[in-house]
Scaffold this active site. Structure first.
Site, PDB file in Angstrom:
ATOM      1  N   ASP A 184       0.577  -1.062   0.099  1.00  0.00           N
ATOM      2  CA  ASP A 184       0.092   0.075  -0.125  1.00  0.00           C
ATOM      3  C   ASP A 184       1.047   0.907  -0.417  1.00  0.00           C
ATOM      4  O   ASP A 184       1.786   0.875   0.285  1.00  0.00           O
ATOM      5  CB  ASP A 184      -1.086   0.314   1.036  1.00  0.00           C
ATOM      6  CG  ASP A 184      -2.239   1.177   0.917  1.00  0.00           C
ATOM      7  OD1 ASP A 184      -1.718   1.792  -0.215  1.00  0.00           O
ATOM      8  OD2 ASP A 184      -3.258   0.704   2.125  1.00  0.00           O
TER       9      ASP A 184
HETATM   10  C1  BGC Z   1      -4.724   3.919  -0.222  1.00  0.00           C
HETATM   11  C2  BGC Z   1      -5.135   2.215  -1.307  1.00  0.00           C
HETATM   12  C3  BGC Z   1      -4.613   4.235  -2.598  1.00  0.00           C
HETATM   13  C4  BGC Z   1      -3.550   3.806  -2.364  1.00  0.00           C
HETATM   14  C5  BGC Z   1      -3.162   4.641  -3.311  1.00  0.00           C
HETATM   15  C6  BGC Z   1      -3.033   4.534  -0.272  1.00  0.00           C
HETATM   16  O1  BGC Z   1      -4.004   5.103   0.602  1.00  0.00           O
HETATM   17  O2  BGC Z   1      -5.038   2.883   1.424  1.00  0.00           O
HETATM   18  O3  BGC Z   1      -6.287   2.173  -1.334  1.00  0.00           O
HETATM   19  O4  BGC Z   1      -4.888   2.318  -3.502  1.00  0.00           O
HETATM   20  O5  BGC Z   1      -3.292   4.075  -1.426  1.00  0.00           O
HETATM   21  O6  BGC Z   1      -3.827   5.439  -3.683  1.00  0.00           O
END
Ligand code: BGC
Length: 733
Positions: free
Chosen positions: A223
């Protein structure tokens, strides 16, 4: 691989930036782009302001997963996947960052709107269908957030402390199903730790379970910002750090390989998975975006929403609204709806149609007043008085109410499930002057509805996507008959929820003390009344269930049930199949969802619905054996229109497990021993028949006490240790 230098390999295992994989110009390796997910594209172009997550290209905003889950419709979720895949292909994306398949453990979790349900079976089925749809269009997915990411506060460091059985049966089960059934291109690991080890560095999770046990063949990315120690992460099985940290990411890895703290073979493994992902999912021409039919997607968003809305209450058939009804529309949310979640799933919507716009178009004579302000919680008595006034002279009143965006988003948890006081007061006041009030709810997660008994109708629309206005009117007006069912329980009070005592209590540790008893598994077992149960939802017609037939075959149970539309409108019903384990002597819920079938019926029509239940439906995860186990014995199969409205049930007898040979030793309980077929003969041989005969008396408390002792304590009945040894020897053959 063989042509890459160490520096190039190091570059490849980190993102080039927030959205692209690294470029190796020398070898003609172009960057591959990924974007959020999961309810529409959030493709950011150029170098957007990193803190402005809402700055992205125009895309169709589909309903949030909290709503689509209520469709209980695999086919619709598959179509949603196709729509997203089509958009992502047109936009030259390699991977779509979604769906999010964490469970809704607490209604306070800030990101519940982006997740499907409290039930792992439902989540797994719907997510697998969605993933297959996206990937059929040639775009990979990133199924997130692996795993046990069930709160937002301190999500980068908090540790989800969960026992093994609960992990397997609930929090890992959604991922297991999607991996095994839908073969996702990538998995995104979560921010949090599990039992003390960050997911990004969790070898057991990323390698032993995901790859060795489940056979996952794709790539694991982090993530965004989840990597604390990149070397440790690669060793554990993480392949791609997102986003990259530029030169620092490269230096870190090069140094680690050079000083021996990271084996080059481990780096190569991650690099090869990055290369394979690019090879498999890089769009043919990665430059030019193509146009696609956004209006057709808008229509699909509308249809998906209408098929998912949940009719919570409909006293005296207040809905659908009749042609001649004089309408009052109340609530700021009619004009400024909440139709999507906040955070990384936010979409720059193609064409928002508000409920007020739609109603103004079809019913220009309807009166509208705001009734409350969305930006402040202050109770505005003048606004309420105005609403009451308007309501007095209306045949029917539609109040749009919901949870304000400022209080519900990715990135932090909620502290309450109450609507703002200005909305609750408004509803109470208006319902005192009009008997035909319908509340339309817009919210990301379960809310408290203390006025439920005072209004005639309630329609849960969650976050319905950009076609919210048209979709809401479709159902209010009866153009579409609602068929959604709640994918989460609506409790009466926050204090009733299973994780109330522990959720967000500790900055570092999130202790899953409720274990398996989460969601309806808890309310069921505790016989705890709720406002609306899991699986609940009304229709403008009625359904009758008859003739449940079950058949046990080699490795599954197959069943049929007849469902008839007994009302006067066409409609669809979600037939829910639950299994109750009567056999295993373990902690267990009363029942768990094991299948569901959505069936459409015209008035008077009857269909026979078929379903199958596989071994997993009857299994529990035995941590001692590190495996799933089915025990021989009786199981209930319950057919419900909701989890608390069971219409039919029957019992099946399973004998799938091999005959268990009980090994007798000093710790074997005397009662268990006495239940064995060979016991009578064995005690006779040792000359203990008289002693044990007395213990059979169910009316003698002393006999019951002795039966509840292990063999080694038989000395307290005067049996010599030598005789106990002899008895054990004979019993074990
Ligand atoms: C989120 C993800 C997301 C990623 C990219 C993160 O903060 O938890 O779900 O895909 O950001 O935007």
């Amino acid at each position: 691989m063989s042509q890459l230098t160490l520096e190039e390999k190091a570059a490849l295992v980190s993102g080039k930036d927030s959205w692209y994989t690294a470029t190796i110009d020398r070898l003609g390796l172009a960057p591959m782009m990924m974007s959020d997910g999961p309810s529409g594209l959030r493709k950011q172009l150029g170098t957007p302001d990193q803190t402005d997550i809402n700055e992205s290209i125009e895309a169709v905003c589909f309903p949030a997963s909290a709503l689509t889950a209520c469709s209980f419709d695999r086919e619709q979720l598959n179509q949603l996947g196709h729509q997203l895949g089509t958009a992502a292909t047109a936009e030259k994306l390699g991977v779509l960052l979604g769906p999010g398949i964490n469970l809704k453990r607490s209604p306070l979790a800030g990101r519940n709107f982006e997740y499907f349900s409290e039930d792992p079976y439902l989540v797994g089925e719907l997510a697998a269908a969605y993933v297959k749809g996206v990937q059929a269009e040639g775009v990979g997915v990133s199924v997130k957030h692996f795993a046990a990411n069930n709160r937002e506060n301190r999500r980068f460091t908090s540790s989800s402390n969960v026992d093994e059985r609960t992990l397997r049966e609930l929090y890992l089960a959604t991922f297991e199903k999607v991996v095994k059934q839908a073969n996702p291109a990538t998995i995104m690991c979560s921010y949090n730790a599990i039992n003390g080890t960050l997911s990004s560095q969790n070898r057991r999770l990323l390698t032993n379970i995901l790859r060795d046990e489940w056979g996952f063949k794709g790539l694991v990315m982090s993530d965004w910002g989840a990597v604390a120690d990149h070397t440790a992460a690669i060793k554990a099985g993480l392949d791609l750090e997102m986003p990259g940290k530029g030169d620092q990411s490269v230096d870190e890895i090069v140094t680690a390989v050079k000083n021996g703290s990271l084996a080059e073979a481990d780096l190569d493994r991650a690099v090869s998975r990055v290369l394979k992902m690019i090879q498999d999912w890089q769009p043919a021409d990665s430059k030019q975006a193509n146009p696609y039919d956004m209006e057709a997607q808008h229509e699909f968003a509308r249809k998906l929403a209408t098929n998912s809305f949940v009719l919570l209450k409909n006293e005296n058939a207040v809905l659908p609204i009749n042609k001649g009804d004089k309408l009052a529309v109340i609530g700021e949310l009619a004009a400024h709806p909440r139709y999507q979640g906040s955070g990384s799933s936010h979409v720059n919507a193609h064409r928002l149609v508000t409920p007020l716009e739609t109603i103004n178009q079809v019913r220009p004579d309807a009166t509208f007043v705001a009734g409350y302000s969305l930006t402040a919680d202050r109770i505005d008595q003048a606004a309420i008085a105005e609403a009451v006034d308007v309501a007095k002279s209306a045949d029917k009143v539609i109040i749009f109410a919901g949870y304000p965006e400022r209080l519900e988003s990715e990135g932090f948890d909620k502290t309450s499930i109450d609507l703002p006081a200005n909305q609750n007061q408004l509803i109470e006041a208006v319902s005192q002057v009009n008997q035909h009030v319908v509340v339309v709810l817009q919210n990301g997660s379960a809310v408290r509805t203390p006025w439920a008994d005072h209004v005639a109708g309630m329609l849960e629309t969650y976050l319905a996507g950009e076609a919210v206005g048209e979709a809401t009117w479709d159902v209010l007006s009866g153009k579409v008959n609602p068929s959604g069912k709640l994918a989460e329980t609506f409790p009466l009070r926050l204090e009733d929820t299973p994780s109330y005592l522990t959720f967000d209590a500790d900055l570092q540790d999130e202790n899953y003390r409720e274990g398996l008893f989460m969601g309806y598994r808890y309310y069921d077992k505790k016989k705890q009344p709720v406002q609306f149960s899991f699986g609940y939802g009304l229709s403008y017609t009625t359904f009758k269930y008859t003739d449940l037939q079950l058949k046990v075959t080699g490795d599954h149970v197959s069943g049929t049930v007849k469902v008839k539309n007994t009302g006067s409108r066409s409609g669809a019903e979600v037939v829910q199949v639950y299994v109750g384990n009567r056999t295993s002597q373990i902690e267990k819920p009363i029942k768990t969802l094991a299948n569901f079938v959505k069936v459409s019926l015209v008035p008077g029509e009857e269909k026979t619905v078929s379903f199958e239940l596989d071994q997993r439906a009857f299994s529990w995860y035995n941590p001692r054996k590190a495996d799933w186990q089915v025990d021989n014995g009786q199981y209930d199969v319950l057919i419900g229109s909701s989890s608390t409205d069971i219409r039919l049930s029957d019992t099946v007898e399973l004998d799938w497990a091999p005959e268990q040979q009980i090994h007798i030793d000093q710790s074997t309980y005397i009662g268990d021993l006495m239940a064995q077929a060979k016991f009578a003969k064995a005690v006779e041989q040792v000359g203990l028949t008289d002693v044990f005969k007395k213990l059979a008396d169910d009316h003698d408390p002393a006999a019951k006490m002795f039966r509840n002792m292990p063999l080694r304590a038989a000395t307290t009945m005067g049996v010599t240790p030598a005789k106990i040894d002899k008895l054990i020897e004979i019993m074990n053959g």
